[in-house]
Design a protein around this motif. Structure first.
Motif: not given
Length: 306
Positions: A164-191
């Protein structure tokens, strides 16, 4: 073909940024292939900047072909100059099995410094799709199968917190660098955790999407509001579990009908529940995460979002 940089003076040369764009291999990986394995030998400017010729690009494409056939990077150098018809080495000859074993043992030992080294090493040496398919996804599957019989919350939660820490850092900077479509990403209830979501987030970010990842499963009734307020182009759900019959066959399809954007499912649940959701409003993207993310762009085009 030799990997020595002996191009004629009038050969067109490309900077590493352009080669990365043409081949899809990031600059960190290109440098690692050069420094660690000598797979490519670009020319250098007087200031030390790398310049690649077309035969270097062709060589990079051949490296990718071998990696996508499951050959570890440590073996690629011996194969590059062989005829195109040479057979792929058997799995017994490769080191993927040893890499997976080393990674799993490191995770189970809760050795965070070594885990960080292996994480960054895998993402530097391989395109992300190869690293996920050959290393991270098989290890997660192996761990989850083991945890099903012998739960180990300390290992699971520590591993998830690390990712979560490693990916979170990556997402933070990547989200700032792109104007691509936004995806809402979530786990399902039993995971029981975020491992599949985190792998999906890595892959989606690599493909130029902005990612809003939720730390807990988002209630399906909240999706329309979330899509509207966050200006999302798609909802992506993931799970390593089978999930309940009621959720898969009734609740999820009903929720999909309330959205004005596509909703997709990936991860192990997509394989386990393929027949249940095949003909409904929910898009089954498969359990191969790189392929699942690759299917998003055509889906968004079909939906009129791109």
């Amino acid at each position: 073909m030799s990997n020595k940089a002996t191009h004629p003076p009038d050969t067109p040369l490309y900077p590493i940024r352009e080669v990365s764009r043409l081949t899809g291999v990031n600059s960190v990986t290109l440098r690692a292939w050069e420094r660690r394995y000598g797979l490519i030998r670009p020319q250098r400017t007087p200031k030390g900047h790398r310049l690649y010729a077309q035969d270097d690009i062709t060589r990079i494409e051949r490296i990718l072909q071998w990696l996508n056939r499951g050959v570890p990077v440590s073996q690629v150098a011996d194969l590059l100059d062989q005829p195109e018809t040479v057979e792929t080495p058997t799995q017994d000859a490769g080191d993927w099995a040893s890499q997976r074993q080393q990674l799993q043992l490191t995770i189970e030992a809760v050795d965070l410094p070594k885990l960080e080294t292996l994480y960054h090493q895998s993402l530097a040496l391989y395109p992300l799709s190869v690293a996920i398919n050959e290393l991270w996804q098989p290890v997660i599957l192996s761990l989850e199968a083991k945890w099903a019989d012998q739960p180990d919350e300390l290992v699971r939660r520590t591993f998830e917190a690390f990712l979560r820490s490693q990916v979170g850092i990556r997402l933070h900077y990547a989200n700032q660098a792109t104007r691509g479509p936004l995806i809402l990403l979530s786990a399902m209830p039993e995971d029981p955790g975020l491992l599949w979501v985190l792998m999906c987030a890595l892959m989606a970010s690599e493909q130029g999407y902005r990612v809003q990842m939720f730390d807990r499963s988002l209630a399906l009734k909240e999706l329309p509001n979330a899509v509207s307020r966050l200006h999302s182009s798609m909802v992506l759900l993931s799970s390593g579990q089978r999930e309940s019959d009621d959720y898969i066959r009734q609740t999820l399809p009903k929720a999909a009908e309330t959205l004005n954007v596509p909703i997709g499912v990936c991860g192990e649940v997509a394989k386990l529940r393929e027949n249940d959701l095949r003909d409904g409003p929910v898009h089954m993207l498969g359990d191969d995460l790189p392929q699942a993310i690759a299917r998003l762009r055509p889906l968004l085009r079909e939906s009129g979002i791109l």
